[in-house]
Design a protein around this motif. Structure first.
Motif, mmCIF file in Angstrom:
data_model
loop_
_atom_site.group_PDB
_atom_site.id
_atom_site.type_symbol
_atom_site.label_atom_id
_atom_site.label_comp_id
_atom_site.label_asym_id
_atom_site.label_seq_id
_atom_site.Cartn_x
_atom_site.Cartn_y
_atom_site.Cartn_z
ATOM 1 N N PRO A 92 0.798 -1.112 0.140
ATOM 2 C CA PRO A 92 -0.227 0.053 0.007
ATOM 3 C C PRO A 92 0.872 1.196 0.071
ATOM 4 O O PRO A 92 1.856 1.293 0.323
ATOM 5 N N VAL A 93 0.143 2.227 -0.430
ATOM 6 C CA VAL A 93 1.057 3.627 -0.373
ATOM 7 C C VAL A 93 0.984 4.173 1.051
ATOM 8 O O VAL A 93 0.171 4.423 1.631
ATOM 9 N N VAL A 94 2.367 4.697 1.360
ATOM 10 C CA VAL A 94 2.521 5.155 2.601
ATOM 11 C C VAL A 94 2.849 6.811 2.295
ATOM 12 O O VAL A 94 3.497 7.138 1.252
ATOM 13 N N ALA A 95 2.537 7.450 3.545
ATOM 14 C CA ALA A 95 2.905 8.878 3.297
ATOM 15 C C ALA A 95 4.596 9.120 3.289
ATOM 16 O O ALA A 95 5.287 8.534 3.876
ATOM 17 N N GLY A 96 5.002 10.230 2.415
ATOM 18 C CA GLY A 96 6.304 10.423 2.282
ATOM 19 C C GLY A 96 6.960 9.785 1.071
ATOM 20 O O GLY A 96 8.318 10.124 1.056
ATOM 21 N N VAL A 97 6.370 9.051 0.195
ATOM 22 C CA VAL A 97 6.973 8.568 -0.964
ATOM 23 C C VAL A 97 6.409 9.422 -2.328
ATOM 24 O O VAL A 97 5.586 10.067 -2.169
ATOM 25 N N SER A 98 7.174 9.316 -3.381
ATOM 26 C CA SER A 98 6.792 9.823 -4.466
ATOM 27 C C SER A 98 5.365 9.831 -5.139
ATOM 28 O O SER A 98 4.773 8.523 -5.160
ATOM 29 N N GLU A 99 4.493 10.752 -5.229
ATOM 30 C CA GLU A 99 3.097 10.709 -5.970
ATOM 31 C C GLU A 99 2.867 11.949 -6.249
ATOM 32 O O GLU A 99 3.286 12.896 -5.654
ATOM 33 N N ILE A 100 2.012 12.067 -7.495
ATOM 34 C CA ILE A 100 1.499 13.238 -7.997
ATOM 35 C C ILE A 100 0.552 13.230 -8.819
ATOM 36 O O ILE A 100 0.278 12.117 -9.456
ATOM 37 N N ASN A 101 -0.056 14.356 -9.451
ATOM 38 C CA ASN A 101 -1.157 14.163 -10.538
ATOM 39 C C ASN A 101 -0.328 13.729 -11.930
ATOM 40 O O ASN A 101 0.933 13.991 -11.667
ATOM 41 N N ALA A 102 -0.872 12.868 -12.541
ATOM 42 C CA ALA A 102 -0.329 12.342 -13.749
ATOM 43 C C ALA A 102 0.195 13.327 -14.722
ATOM 44 O O ALA A 102 0.985 12.910 -15.750
ATOM 45 N N GLU A 104 1.681 16.329 -13.923
ATOM 46 C CA GLU A 104 2.968 16.802 -13.325
ATOM 47 C C GLU A 104 4.239 16.105 -13.194
ATOM 48 O O GLU A 104 4.267 14.877 -13.812
ATOM 49 N N THR A 105 5.036 16.667 -12.510
ATOM 50 C CA THR A 105 6.684 16.071 -12.552
ATOM 51 C C THR A 105 6.618 15.190 -11.106
ATOM 52 O O THR A 105 6.604 13.889 -11.286
ATOM 53 N N ALA A 106 6.879 15.492 -10.126
ATOM 54 C CA ALA A 106 7.205 14.685 -8.850
ATOM 55 C C ALA A 106 6.867 15.589 -7.721
ATOM 56 O O ALA A 106 7.180 16.729 -7.564
ATOM 57 N N HIS A 140 -0.858 22.214 -5.481
ATOM 58 C CA HIS A 140 0.025 21.957 -6.594
ATOM 59 C C HIS A 140 0.576 20.841 -6.963
ATOM 60 O O HIS A 140 1.101 20.780 -7.777
ATOM 61 N N VAL A 141 0.146 19.851 -6.059
ATOM 62 C CA VAL A 141 0.622 18.641 -6.326
ATOM 63 C C VAL A 141 -0.423 17.604 -7.080
ATOM 64 O O VAL A 141 -0.332 16.862 -7.948
ATOM 65 N N TYR A 142 -1.718 17.713 -6.613
ATOM 66 C CA TYR A 142 -2.786 16.858 -6.862
ATOM 67 C C TYR A 142 -3.591 17.737 -7.740
ATOM 68 O O TYR A 142 -4.241 17.076 -8.638
ATOM 69 N N ALA A 143 -3.987 19.004 -7.699
ATOM 70 C CA ALA A 143 -4.783 19.821 -8.345
ATOM 71 C C ALA A 143 -4.288 20.590 -9.409
ATOM 72 O O ALA A 143 -4.991 21.709 -9.929
ATOM 73 N N ARG A 144 -2.765 20.662 -9.490
ATOM 74 C CA ARG A 144 -2.409 21.585 -10.590
ATOM 75 C C ARG A 144 -2.534 23.036 -10.537
ATOM 76 O O ARG A 144 -2.783 23.842 -11.395
ATOM 77 N N ILE A 145 -2.651 23.525 -9.291
ATOM 78 C CA ILE A 145 -2.676 24.921 -8.982
ATOM 79 C C ILE A 145 -3.931 25.355 -9.297
ATOM 80 O O ILE A 145 -4.272 26.338 -10.265
ATOM 81 N N ILE A 154 -3.975 10.486 -10.094
ATOM 82 C CA ILE A 154 -2.858 10.478 -9.319
ATOM 83 C C ILE A 154 -2.106 9.389 -9.424
ATOM 84 O O ILE A 154 -2.740 8.301 -9.342
ATOM 85 N N VAL A 155 -0.907 9.393 -9.534
ATOM 86 C CA VAL A 155 0.165 8.093 -9.606
ATOM 87 C C VAL A 155 1.362 7.969 -8.869
ATOM 88 O O VAL A 155 1.701 9.136 -8.278
ATOM 89 N N GLN A 156 1.565 6.933 -8.318
ATOM 90 C CA GLN A 156 2.614 6.644 -7.268
ATOM 91 C C GLN A 156 3.238 5.562 -8.114
ATOM 92 O O GLN A 156 2.669 4.287 -8.222
ATOM 93 N N PRO A 157 4.627 5.800 -8.450
ATOM 94 C CA PRO A 157 5.392 6.828 -8.099
ATOM 95 C C PRO A 157 5.173 7.916 -9.210
ATOM 96 O O PRO A 157 4.115 7.857 -10.019
ATOM 97 N N SER A 158 5.730 9.199 -9.017
ATOM 98 C CA SER A 158 5.435 10.400 -9.939
ATOM 99 C C SER A 158 6.178 9.977 -11.311
ATOM 100 O O SER A 158 6.891 8.996 -11.562
ATOM 101 N N PRO A 159 5.182 10.558 -12.230
ATOM 102 C CA PRO A 159 5.798 10.563 -13.655
ATOM 103 C C PRO A 159 7.498 10.584 -13.895
ATOM 104 O O PRO A 159 8.249 9.952 -14.319
ATOM 105 N N ARG A 160 8.062 11.612 -13.013
ATOM 106 C CA ARG A 160 9.378 11.933 -12.982
ATOM 107 C C ARG A 160 10.307 10.931 -12.444
ATOM 108 O O ARG A 160 11.497 10.519 -12.795
#
Length: 447
Positions: A92-102, A104-106, A140-145, A154-160
Protein backbone atom coordinates in the motif's frame (compact mmCIF):
# COMPACT_ATOMS: atom_id res chain seq x y z
CA UNK A 1 -6.17 41.91 10.90
CA UNK A 2 -3.34 40.13 12.69
CA UNK A 3 -0.21 42.00 13.73
CA UNK A 4 1.79 40.22 11.01
CA UNK A 5 -0.60 41.50 8.36
CA UNK A 6 0.13 45.06 9.56
CA UNK A 7 3.60 44.58 8.07
CA UNK A 8 2.61 42.98 4.74
CA UNK A 9 3.41 46.21 2.91
CA UNK A 10 7.07 45.21 3.35
CA UNK A 11 6.47 42.36 0.89
CA UNK A 12 6.59 45.00 -1.85
CA UNK A 13 10.22 45.75 -0.97
CA UNK A 14 13.04 44.48 -3.16
CA UNK A 15 14.10 40.93 -2.10
CA UNK A 16 11.51 40.61 0.73
CA UNK A 17 9.81 37.19 0.62
CA UNK A 18 8.14 36.92 4.03
CA UNK A 19 7.37 38.74 7.28
CA UNK A 20 6.29 37.76 10.77
CA UNK A 21 5.58 39.96 13.77
CA UNK A 22 5.74 38.36 17.23
CA UNK A 23 3.82 40.58 19.65
CA UNK A 24 5.11 38.68 22.70
CA UNK A 25 8.67 39.79 21.97
CA UNK A 26 7.91 42.83 19.78
CA UNK A 27 10.08 41.21 17.09
CA UNK A 28 9.64 41.62 13.35
CA UNK A 29 11.35 38.90 11.30
CA UNK A 30 11.87 39.62 7.62
CA UNK A 31 12.88 36.87 5.17
CA UNK A 32 14.82 38.11 2.13
CA UNK A 33 16.07 36.42 -1.04
CA UNK A 34 19.51 37.95 -0.46
CA UNK A 35 21.02 40.39 2.01
CA UNK A 36 22.33 43.61 0.48
CA UNK A 37 24.25 46.51 2.03
CA UNK A 38 22.23 49.65 2.71
CA UNK A 39 24.13 51.42 -0.08
CA UNK A 40 22.54 49.12 -2.68
CA UNK A 41 18.97 49.64 -1.47
CA UNK A 42 16.64 52.54 -2.18
CA UNK A 43 15.01 53.99 0.93
CA UNK A 44 11.63 52.45 0.00
CA UNK A 45 13.27 49.00 -0.16
CA UNK A 46 15.29 49.34 3.06
CA UNK A 47 13.30 47.63 5.84
CA UNK A 48 15.49 49.25 8.51
CA UNK A 49 14.28 52.66 7.38
CA UNK A 50 10.64 51.66 7.03
CA UNK A 51 9.97 50.20 10.49
CA UNK A 52 10.69 51.61 13.92
CA UNK A 53 10.07 50.67 17.55
CA UNK A 54 10.42 46.92 16.91
CA UNK A 55 13.22 44.40 17.29
CA UNK A 56 14.20 43.67 13.68
CA UNK A 57 15.67 40.37 12.50
CA UNK A 58 16.55 39.67 8.86
CA UNK A 59 16.81 36.07 7.63
CA UNK A 60 18.58 35.29 4.34
CA UNK A 61 16.72 32.70 2.22
CA UNK A 62 19.91 31.88 0.33
CA UNK A 63 18.82 32.56 -3.25
CA UNK A 64 21.76 34.95 -3.82
CA UNK A 65 19.68 36.90 -6.33
CA UNK A 66 16.64 39.12 -6.36
CA UNK A 67 13.46 37.04 -6.10
CA UNK A 68 9.81 37.89 -5.53
CA UNK A 69 8.85 34.63 -3.79
CA UNK A 70 9.83 31.32 -2.26
CA UNK A 71 9.51 28.23 -4.48
CA UNK A 72 6.48 25.95 -4.40
CA UNK A 73 8.61 22.85 -4.10
CA UNK A 74 7.22 20.64 -6.85
CA UNK A 75 7.69 23.57 -9.22
CA UNK A 76 11.33 24.22 -8.31
CA UNK A 77 13.32 23.31 -11.42
CA UNK A 78 14.97 21.01 -11.94
CA UNK A 79 13.34 18.54 -9.54
CA UNK A 80 16.18 16.58 -7.86
CA UNK A 81 16.43 12.81 -7.81
CA UNK A 82 14.34 11.04 -5.17
CA UNK A 83 15.95 9.50 -2.12
CA UNK A 84 16.60 5.76 -2.37
CA UNK A 85 13.42 3.61 -2.37
CA UNK A 86 11.08 6.61 -2.21
CA UNK A 87 10.84 6.60 -6.02
CA UNK A 88 9.81 2.92 -5.95
CA UNK A 89 6.26 1.63 -6.34
CA UNK A 90 4.73 1.26 -2.83
CA UNK A 91 1.58 -0.80 -2.29
CA UNK A 92 0.00 0.00 0.00
CA UNK A 93 0.92 3.66 -0.43
CA UNK A 94 2.63 5.18 2.62
CA UNK A 95 3.01 8.89 3.29
CA UNK A 96 6.36 10.37 2.33
CA UNK A 97 6.95 8.58 -0.99
CA UNK A 98 6.80 9.84 -4.59
CA UNK A 99 3.27 10.70 -5.80
CA UNK A 100 1.62 13.45 -7.89
CA UNK A 101 -1.01 14.23 -10.54
CA UNK A 102 -0.25 12.20 -13.68
CA UNK A 103 0.21 15.46 -15.66
CA UNK A 104 2.89 16.83 -13.31
CA UNK A 105 6.52 15.99 -12.44
CA UNK A 106 7.21 14.77 -8.90
CA UNK A 107 6.09 15.40 -5.32
CA UNK A 108 5.11 13.59 -2.13
CA UNK A 109 2.12 11.58 -0.88
CA UNK A 110 0.87 13.33 2.25
CA UNK A 111 -1.21 12.56 5.36
CA UNK A 112 -3.73 9.70 5.49
CA UNK A 113 -6.35 8.93 6.68
CA UNK A 114 -8.39 12.13 6.58
CA UNK A 115 -12.16 11.94 6.97
CA UNK A 116 -14.33 14.37 4.99
CA UNK A 117 -16.48 16.35 7.43
CA UNK A 118 -17.92 19.19 5.34
CA UNK A 119 -18.16 19.16 1.54
CA UNK A 120 -19.40 22.78 1.50
CA UNK A 121 -16.17 24.21 2.95
CA UNK A 122 -13.96 23.88 -0.16
CA UNK A 123 -14.15 22.63 -3.77
CA UNK A 124 -15.35 19.01 -3.74
CA UNK A 125 -16.48 16.58 -6.42
CA UNK A 126 -20.19 15.75 -6.39
CA UNK A 127 -19.14 12.12 -5.90
CA UNK A 128 -17.75 12.83 -2.41
CA UNK A 129 -19.80 12.18 0.72
CA UNK A 130 -19.10 13.29 4.25
CA UNK A 131 -17.43 10.42 6.06
CA UNK A 132 -15.32 9.37 3.04
CA UNK A 133 -11.61 8.80 3.64
CA UNK A 134 -9.08 10.67 1.52
CA UNK A 135 -5.32 11.19 1.28
CA UNK A 136 -3.97 14.75 1.33
CA UNK A 137 -1.17 16.57 -0.43
CA UNK A 138 -0.79 20.10 -1.82
CA UNK A 139 -3.09 21.79 -4.30
CA UNK A 140 -0.08 22.20 -6.59
CA UNK A 141 0.63 18.46 -6.25
CA UNK A 142 -2.78 16.88 -6.92
CA UNK A 143 -4.87 19.78 -8.32
CA UNK A 144 -2.28 21.49 -10.57
CA UNK A 145 -2.77 24.90 -8.91
CA UNK A 146 -6.56 25.04 -9.34
CA UNK A 147 -6.42 23.88 -12.99
CA UNK A 148 -7.22 20.17 -12.61
CA UNK A 149 -10.63 18.63 -13.23
CA UNK A 150 -12.18 16.37 -10.62
CA UNK A 151 -11.35 12.78 -11.44
CA UNK A 152 -7.87 13.47 -12.83
CA UNK A 153 -5.62 10.50 -11.97
CA UNK A 154 -2.92 10.53 -9.31
CA UNK A 155 0.05 8.18 -9.78
CA UNK A 156 2.61 6.63 -7.43
CA UNK A 157 5.45 6.85 -8.17
CA UNK A 158 5.45 10.26 -9.86
CA UNK A 159 6.06 10.49 -13.64
CA UNK A 160 9.53 11.93 -12.94
CA UNK A 161 10.28 8.65 -11.11
CA UNK A 162 8.89 6.33 -13.79
CA UNK A 163 5.24 6.19 -12.77
CA UNK A 164 2.48 6.24 -15.36
CA UNK A 165 -1.03 5.24 -16.35
CA UNK A 166 -2.80 2.96 -15.95
CA UNK A 167 -0.66 0.67 -13.79
CA UNK A 168 0.48 3.23 -11.21
CA UNK A 169 -2.80 5.04 -10.61
CA UNK A 170 -3.54 5.34 -6.89
CA UNK A 171 -6.60 7.58 -6.89
CA UNK A 172 -8.41 10.54 -8.42
CA UNK A 173 -8.60 14.22 -7.51
CA UNK A 174 -11.65 14.76 -5.31
CA UNK A 175 -11.23 18.13 -3.59
CA UNK A 176 -9.05 21.18 -3.05
CA UNK A 177 -8.86 24.63 -1.53
CA UNK A 178 -8.30 27.37 -4.12
CA UNK A 179 -4.77 28.78 -3.97
CA UNK A 180 -5.01 32.57 -4.22
CA UNK A 181 -3.78 35.74 -2.55
CA UNK A 182 -4.69 35.63 1.14
CA UNK A 183 -5.04 31.84 1.32
CA UNK A 184 -3.72 30.03 4.40
CA UNK A 185 -3.31 26.55 2.88
CA UNK A 186 -2.06 24.79 -0.24
CA UNK A 187 -3.99 21.51 0.01
CA UNK A 188 -5.97 19.01 -2.04
CA UNK A 189 -7.35 15.51 -1.58
CA UNK A 190 -7.49 12.33 -3.66
CA UNK A 191 -9.63 9.24 -3.33
CA UNK A 192 -8.30 6.55 -1.01
CA UNK A 193 -8.73 2.81 -0.65
CA UNK A 194 -8.03 1.16 2.72
CA UNK A 195 -6.70 -1.85 0.81
CA UNK A 196 -4.24 0.30 -1.15
CA UNK A 197 -3.43 3.13 1.29
CA UNK A 198 -1.52 2.73 4.53
CA UNK A 199 -1.68 4.98 7.59
CA UNK A 200 2.09 4.59 8.00
CA UNK A 201 4.62 7.38 7.43
CA UNK A 202 7.71 6.17 5.58
CA UNK A 203 10.75 5.66 7.83
CA UNK A 204 9.12 7.27 10.86
CA UNK A 205 8.01 5.60 14.08
CA UNK A 206 4.90 3.56 13.30
CA UNK A 207 3.02 5.15 16.22
CA UNK A 208 3.18 8.57 14.49
CA UNK A 209 1.07 10.65 14.30
CA UNK A 210 0.33 10.36 18.00
CA UNK A 211 -2.00 13.38 17.93
CA UNK A 212 -3.01 16.26 15.67
CA UNK A 213 -2.14 19.82 16.78
CA UNK A 214 -5.14 22.11 16.51
CA UNK A 215 -4.02 25.14 18.57
CA UNK A 216 -1.11 26.85 20.35
CA UNK A 217 1.32 26.99 17.43
CA UNK A 218 3.17 29.93 18.99
CA UNK A 219 4.71 27.55 21.57
CA UNK A 220 6.41 25.60 18.74
CA UNK A 221 8.94 28.38 18.12
CA UNK A 222 12.46 27.08 18.60
CA UNK A 223 11.31 23.45 18.74
CA UNK A 224 12.42 20.75 16.32
CA UNK A 225 10.09 19.41 13.65
CA UNK A 226 10.59 16.41 11.39
CA UNK A 227 9.23 15.60 7.95
CA UNK A 228 9.24 12.60 5.62
CA UNK A 229 9.38 13.39 1.91
CA UNK A 230 10.23 12.08 -1.56
CA UNK A 231 13.46 13.97 -2.20
CA UNK A 232 15.26 14.44 1.11
CA UNK A 233 13.65 11.68 3.18
CA UNK A 234 13.44 12.23 6.94
CA UNK A 235 14.92 15.60 7.91
CA UNK A 236 14.68 17.86 10.94
CA UNK A 237 14.99 21.55 11.69
CA UNK A 238 13.92 24.19 14.19
CA UNK A 239 10.81 26.35 13.85
CA UNK A 240 11.57 30.04 13.18
CA UNK A 241 8.08 31.48 12.62
CA UNK A 242 4.50 30.39 13.29
CA UNK A 243 2.34 33.17 11.80
CA UNK A 244 4.24 34.41 8.75
CA UNK A 245 2.90 36.00 5.57
CA UNK A 246 4.95 34.76 2.62
CA UNK A 247 5.21 35.28 -1.13
CA UNK A 248 5.38 31.99 -3.07
CA UNK A 249 6.04 31.39 -6.79
CA UNK A 250 3.44 28.99 -8.25
CA UNK A 251 4.77 28.59 -11.78
CA UNK A 252 2.38 29.90 -14.44
CA UNK A 253 -0.11 30.89 -11.70
CA UNK A 254 2.29 33.63 -10.62
CA UNK A 255 3.48 34.74 -7.19
CA UNK A 256 0.86 34.70 -4.42
CA UNK A 257 0.77 35.79 -0.78
CA UNK A 258 -0.16 33.12 1.76
CA UNK A 259 -0.81 33.99 5.41
CA UNK A 260 -0.47 32.31 8.80
CA UNK A 261 2.39 30.01 7.75
CA UNK A 262 5.02 28.19 9.80
CA UNK A 263 8.67 28.49 8.75
CA UNK A 264 11.46 26.13 9.78
CA UNK A 265 15.10 25.94 8.75
CA UNK A 266 16.54 23.94 5.85
CA UNK A 267 14.95 20.48 5.56
CA UNK A 268 13.47 20.21 2.04
CA UNK A 269 14.12 20.43 -1.70
CA UNK A 270 12.07 20.31 -4.89
CA UNK A 271 9.77 17.29 -4.90
CA UNK A 272 9.18 17.35 -1.12
CA UNK A 273 5.87 19.23 -1.54
CA UNK A 274 3.11 17.41 0.32
CA UNK A 275 5.36 16.07 3.08
CA UNK A 276 3.71 15.74 6.50
CA UNK A 277 5.48 17.61 9.32
CA UNK A 278 5.64 16.40 12.92
CA UNK A 279 6.80 17.71 16.28
CA UNK A 280 9.94 15.64 16.69
CA UNK A 281 9.68 15.22 20.45
CA UNK A 282 6.22 13.66 20.42
CA UNK A 283 5.19 12.56 16.91
CA UNK A 284 2.34 15.08 16.86
CA UNK A 285 1.21 15.99 13.32
CA UNK A 286 1.60 19.76 12.97
CA UNK A 287 1.82 20.70 9.29
CA UNK A 288 1.79 20.13 5.54
CA UNK A 289 4.97 21.20 3.73
CA UNK A 290 4.61 23.13 0.46
CA UNK A 291 7.38 25.70 -0.18
CA UNK A 292 10.84 26.90 0.75
CA UNK A 293 14.40 27.72 -0.21
CA UNK A 294 17.84 26.31 0.50
CA UNK A 295 17.64 27.76 4.02
CA UNK A 296 13.94 27.75 4.92
CA UNK A 297 11.02 25.33 4.76
CA UNK A 298 7.42 26.57 4.82
CA UNK A 299 4.45 24.51 5.93
CA UNK A 300 0.71 25.03 6.48
CA UNK A 301 -0.65 24.58 9.99
CA UNK A 302 -2.47 21.25 9.99
CA UNK A 303 -5.38 22.87 11.88
CA UNK A 304 -5.85 25.27 8.94
CA UNK A 305 -5.66 22.32 6.53
CA UNK A 306 -8.54 20.64 8.38
CA UNK A 307 -10.75 23.71 8.70
CA UNK A 308 -10.19 25.10 5.19
CA UNK A 309 -10.64 21.79 3.37
CA UNK A 310 -13.37 20.41 5.62
CA UNK A 311 -11.62 17.25 6.81
CA UNK A 312 -10.46 15.66 10.04
CA UNK A 313 -7.08 13.95 10.28
CA UNK A 314 -7.33 10.68 12.17
CA UNK A 315 -4.57 9.78 14.61
CA UNK A 316 -3.97 7.51 17.56
CA UNK A 317 -3.84 9.13 20.99
CA UNK A 318 -0.42 8.67 22.62
CA UNK A 319 -1.62 8.98 26.19
CA UNK A 320 1.54 10.88 27.08
CA UNK A 321 0.19 14.34 26.29
CA UNK A 322 2.86 15.23 23.74
CA UNK A 323 4.87 18.40 23.72
CA UNK A 324 2.39 21.22 24.05
CA UNK A 325 -0.45 18.78 24.58
CA UNK A 326 -2.93 20.77 22.52
CA UNK A 327 -3.71 18.15 19.91
CA UNK A 328 -5.43 15.70 22.18
CA UNK A 329 -8.51 14.99 20.06
CA UNK A 330 -7.74 11.92 17.99
CA UNK A 331 -10.80 12.28 15.76
CA UNK A 332 -12.18 8.79 16.46
CA UNK A 333 -14.80 9.61 19.06
CA UNK A 334 -18.45 8.60 18.68
CA UNK A 335 -19.48 11.00 21.46
CA UNK A 336 -22.33 13.28 20.34
CA UNK A 337 -23.78 16.22 22.27
CA UNK A 338 -27.23 15.72 23.67
CA UNK A 339 -26.95 12.03 24.51
CA UNK A 340 -26.84 10.13 27.77
CA UNK A 341 -25.68 11.86 30.99
CA UNK A 342 -26.89 15.15 29.49
CA UNK A 343 -23.91 15.59 27.17
CA UNK A 344 -22.66 12.44 25.43
CA UNK A 345 -23.89 9.24 23.87
CA UNK A 346 -21.65 6.35 24.90
CA UNK A 347 -21.37 3.75 22.14
CA UNK A 348 -19.68 0.54 23.24
CA UNK A 349 -16.92 -0.62 20.88
CA UNK A 350 -14.78 -2.53 23.38
CA UNK A 351 -15.76 -5.27 25.79
CA UNK A 352 -13.17 -7.81 26.84
CA UNK A 353 -11.83 -9.87 29.70
CA UNK A 354 -8.12 -9.34 30.24
CA UNK A 355 -5.85 -12.21 31.22
CA UNK A 356 -2.91 -11.00 33.35
CA UNK A 357 0.23 -13.14 33.49
CA UNK A 358 2.01 -12.90 36.83
CA UNK A 359 5.80 -12.78 36.74
CA UNK A 360 6.00 -12.50 32.95
CA UNK A 361 6.07 -9.52 30.55
CA UNK A 362 2.55 -8.36 29.81
CA UNK A 363 0.97 -7.24 26.54
CA UNK A 364 -2.31 -5.33 26.50
CA UNK A 365 -4.61 -4.12 23.73
CA UNK A 366 -5.02 -0.33 23.76
CA UNK A 367 -7.38 -0.02 20.79
CA UNK A 368 -8.55 -1.84 17.68
CA UNK A 369 -9.91 -0.08 14.61
CA UNK A 370 -10.85 -1.03 11.06
CA UNK A 371 -9.91 1.37 8.25
CA UNK A 372 -12.59 2.82 6.00
CA UNK A 373 -16.15 1.54 5.64
CA UNK A 374 -16.17 -2.28 6.03
CA UNK A 375 -17.80 -4.26 3.21
CA UNK A 376 -19.73 -7.39 4.13
CA UNK A 377 -17.89 -10.60 3.35
CA UNK A 378 -14.62 -8.86 2.45
CA UNK A 379 -11.26 -8.57 4.17
CA UNK A 380 -10.27 -5.19 5.60
CA UNK A 381 -7.13 -3.63 7.01
CA UNK A 382 -7.17 -2.96 10.74
CA UNK A 383 -4.83 -1.49 13.34
CA UNK A 384 -4.28 -3.02 16.75
CA UNK A 385 -2.51 -0.62 19.13
CA UNK A 386 -0.73 -2.63 21.80
CA UNK A 387 1.19 -1.75 24.95
CA UNK A 388 3.88 -4.00 26.40
CA UNK A 389 5.72 -3.98 29.70
CA UNK A 390 9.06 -5.03 28.14
CA UNK A 391 10.89 -5.04 24.84
CA UNK A 392 11.10 -8.28 22.89
CA UNK A 393 9.16 -10.37 20.40
CA UNK A 394 5.40 -10.28 20.87
CA UNK A 395 2.47 -11.86 19.04
CA UNK A 396 -1.15 -11.17 18.18
CA UNK A 397 -3.78 -13.57 16.89
CA UNK A 398 -6.82 -11.95 15.26
CA UNK A 399 -9.58 -14.51 14.83
CA UNK A 400 -6.86 -17.16 15.01
CA UNK A 401 -4.54 -15.60 12.39
CA UNK A 402 -1.25 -15.06 14.25
CA UNK A 403 1.46 -12.50 13.53
CA UNK A 404 4.65 -11.66 15.42
CA UNK A 405 6.37 -8.29 15.79
CA UNK A 406 9.13 -6.59 17.77
CA UNK A 407 8.84 -4.10 20.62
CA UNK A 408 12.09 -2.14 20.85
CA UNK A 409 13.56 1.08 22.22
CA UNK A 410 12.00 3.00 19.32
CA UNK A 411 8.55 2.18 20.72
CA UNK A 412 9.07 3.57 24.24
CA UNK A 413 6.21 5.73 25.50
CA UNK A 414 6.78 6.63 29.14
CA UNK A 415 7.46 3.34 30.93
CA UNK A 416 5.71 1.20 28.29
CA UNK A 417 6.44 -0.08 24.79
CA UNK A 418 3.64 1.02 22.45
CA UNK A 419 3.20 0.03 18.81
CA UNK A 420 0.57 -0.07 16.08
CA UNK A 421 0.30 -3.52 14.49
CA UNK A 422 -1.30 -3.83 11.06
CA UNK A 423 -3.62 -6.84 10.77
CA UNK A 424 -6.41 -8.09 8.53
CA UNK A 425 -9.97 -8.93 9.57
CA UNK A 426 -12.79 -10.64 7.69
CA UNK A 427 -16.04 -8.66 7.76
CA UNK A 428 -19.10 -10.85 8.49
CA UNK A 429 -21.75 -11.20 5.80
CA UNK A 430 -24.23 -9.32 7.96
CA UNK A 431 -22.84 -6.23 9.70
CA UNK A 432 -24.87 -3.91 11.91
CA UNK A 433 -23.38 -1.15 14.04
CA UNK A 434 -20.55 -3.44 15.15
CA UNK A 435 -19.14 -6.95 14.97
CA UNK A 436 -16.94 -9.06 17.25
CA UNK A 437 -13.27 -9.77 16.63
CA UNK A 438 -11.32 -12.22 18.79
CA UNK A 439 -7.90 -10.76 19.65
CA UNK A 440 -5.32 -12.71 21.64
CA UNK A 441 -1.68 -11.91 22.25
CA UNK A 442 1.39 -12.04 24.43
CA UNK A 443 5.15 -12.37 24.34
CA UNK A 444 7.18 -15.07 22.63
CA UNK A 445 9.23 -16.60 25.46
CA UNK A 446 12.43 -18.55 24.96
CA UNK A 447 12.36 -22.14 26.07
Amino acid sequence: MTHTEDFEDLLDCKNVLGVEYDDETNTLTVFVSQKLPDSELADEDNVKKRVTDVNLEVEDAGFDEERDGFDALSHAEPVPEAQANRHDRHRPVVAGVSEINAKETAATAGPYPARVTDTKTANWSADVSEGDLVRLSNNHVYARINDAEFGEPIVQPSPRDGGGLPDDKTGELLGYVTVEDGAVVDVSARSADPEQDSAEYHELDDSWPTTVRREDYRSMKGKTVAKTGRTTGVTRSQVKATSASVRVKFGDAGTLTLRDQCIAGAMSKGGDSGSPVFLDSSGELVGLLFAGSSRQTIFNKIANVESELGVELLAEESGEGGDGGSGGDDGDRDDDDGGEDGSFTYRETLSETVSVAVGSPQLSLVSFSVAGSPTSGQQASATARVSGSAKGTAWLAVDGDRTTFELSETHVRGNRFVRNVRVTVTIPESVGDSFDVNVEGGYVLNE
